[in-house]
Design an enzyme around this catalytic site. Structure first.
Site, short mmCIF file in Angstrom:
data_model
loop_
_atom_site.label_atom_id
_atom_site.label_comp_id
_atom_site.label_asym_id
_atom_site.label_seq_id
_atom_site.Cartn_x
_atom_site.Cartn_y
_atom_site.Cartn_z
N ASP A 51 0.82 -1.28 0.02
CA ASP A 51 -0.13 0.05 -0.26
C ASP A 51 0.84 1.23 0.04
O ASP A 51 1.58 1.60 1.00
CB ASP A 51 -1.00 0.04 1.39
CG ASP A 51 -1.65 -1.14 1.33
OD1 ASP A 51 -1.32 -2.40 1.23
OD2 ASP A 51 -2.82 -1.08 1.91
N GLU A 67 -4.05 2.03 -3.00
CA GLU A 67 -5.40 2.71 -2.21
C GLU A 67 -5.14 3.67 -1.22
O GLU A 67 -6.39 4.40 -0.74
CB GLU A 67 -6.11 1.34 -1.49
CG GLU A 67 -5.39 0.76 -0.23
CD GLU A 67 -6.44 0.44 0.58
OE1 GLU A 67 -7.60 0.55 0.35
OE2 GLU A 67 -6.15 -0.09 1.91
N ASN A 126 -10.08 -1.38 0.61
CA ASN A 126 -11.36 -0.78 1.12
C ASN A 126 -11.45 0.74 1.05
O ASN A 126 -12.44 1.32 1.08
CB ASN A 126 -11.43 -1.15 2.75
CG ASN A 126 -10.25 -0.63 3.39
OD1 ASN A 126 -9.29 -1.30 3.03
ND2 ASN A 126 -10.30 -0.01 4.68
N HIS A 127 -10.29 1.45 0.59
CA HIS A 127 -10.18 2.71 0.15
C HIS A 127 -10.32 2.98 -1.18
O HIS A 127 -10.23 4.43 -1.57
CB HIS A 127 -8.80 3.50 0.87
CG HIS A 127 -8.79 3.50 2.29
ND1 HIS A 127 -9.55 4.57 3.14
CD2 HIS A 127 -8.19 2.79 3.37
CE1 HIS A 127 -9.41 4.42 4.48
NE2 HIS A 127 -8.45 3.26 4.52
N HIS A 156 -6.53 -8.19 0.26
CA HIS A 156 -6.41 -7.30 1.19
C HIS A 156 -7.29 -7.47 2.28
O HIS A 156 -8.42 -7.81 2.62
CB HIS A 156 -7.28 -6.00 0.44
CG HIS A 156 -6.88 -4.70 0.74
ND1 HIS A 156 -5.55 -4.15 0.48
CD2 HIS A 156 -7.54 -3.95 1.60
CE1 HIS A 156 -5.61 -2.89 1.09
NE2 HIS A 156 -6.87 -2.61 1.62
N HIS A 213 -2.74 -4.47 3.12
CA HIS A 213 -3.80 -3.68 4.01
C HIS A 213 -3.53 -3.25 5.29
O HIS A 213 -3.56 -2.16 5.68
CB HIS A 213 -5.19 -4.48 4.18
CG HIS A 213 -5.94 -3.68 4.86
ND1 HIS A 213 -6.60 -2.49 4.77
CD2 HIS A 213 -6.53 -3.94 6.49
CE1 HIS A 213 -7.47 -2.05 5.91
NE2 HIS A 213 -7.29 -3.03 6.60
#
Ligand code: FE2
Length: 244
Positions: A8, A39, A67-68, A153, A178
């Site tokens: 990330d 992300e 998730n972002h 993730h 993540h």
């Protein structure tokens, strides 16, 4: 085939280290295929079309998210436009983009990139275990597909290990993203699949998972809406998984 998958990317510091290092890494490691998890690239929250282009310009073949994925509003329609930008595949039917697609490596061989999100301590999405089986239907490693990699993730190491063992021998590697914290469990599973629970982040490690420490500490100490989290801007470290 030599594949690099960068963890990330967090904020400007993370973007800087990735953009500075990727061309050299590509040359020195003789990389055939590069994945960047982007992300958190836009100030720690999401990614923009412009940042995607910066990563592609320095050699990224595919960008994964998590998730972002949706934090920056102008990126949402971009998931349908830019086929090299993936979101977790187990979002509901009708979500823009995809998380399972085939791309050519630098020698024209086919690489299937799978991107799923875990459900333990994460938003509740569709079952990633069933989803990955569906995505692998009629896909056979070593026949027409030279490599299959999964960016999983998720928060929980148990869930990451479980899906990796389920897929052992059928895909090239399962790489966790993540948590932004690299784990010391890189291994080749008995069936031949490469695995690491988390490859960590590309960002400033003098931070709380890439965000400035002070605001993060405040938010944990006081149960009130805390100060805004901002990406830490000190010297960044590039963390990535190298798969051969
Ligand atoms: Fe995430």
């Amino acid at each position: 085939m030599k594949i690099l998958i960068c963890g990330d990317v967090v904020g400007k510091a993370g973007r800087r280290v990735v953009c500075d290092a990727l061309p050299t890494l590509r040359r020195e490691l003789d990389l055939d295929f590069i994945v960047v998890n982007g992300e958190n690239a836009a100030g720690g929250f999401g990614i923009t079309p412009k940042i995607c282009d910066q990563f592609f310009d320095v050699g990224a073949d595919v960008i994964t998210t998590g998730n972002h994925a949706w934090d920056q509003k102008d990126i949402i329609p971009h998931f349908d436009r830019e086929k090299r930008l993936l979101r977790p595949h187990n979002y509901p039917e009708g979500t823009p983009g995809t998380g399972a697609a085939i791309f050519p490596d630098h020698q024209g061989r086919k690489v299937l990139v799978l991107h799923f999100m875990g459900r333990l301590f994460m938003p509740s999405l569709d079952d990633p275990f069933a989803g990955v089986e569906m995505a692998l239907l009629n896909r056979h490693l070593g026949s027409d597909i030279a490599a299959i990699i999964l960016d999983f993730h998720g928060e929980a190491t148990s869930e990451k290990l479980a899906i990796a063992h389920m897929l052992d021998g059928r895909i090239s590697a399962v790489v966790g993203t993540h948590t932004h914290v690299p784990t010391a469990d890189a291994q080749v599973l008995p069936g031949g699949t490469g695995y690491i629970s988390d490859i960590g982040m590309c960002g400033d490690y003098n931070s709380v998972i890439g965000m400035k420490k002070e605001a993060s500490i405040e938010r944990f100490r006081k149960k009130l809406p805390g100060p805004r989290l901002e990406a830490a801007e000190g010297e960044a470290t590039l963390c990535a998984g190298f798969i051969e």
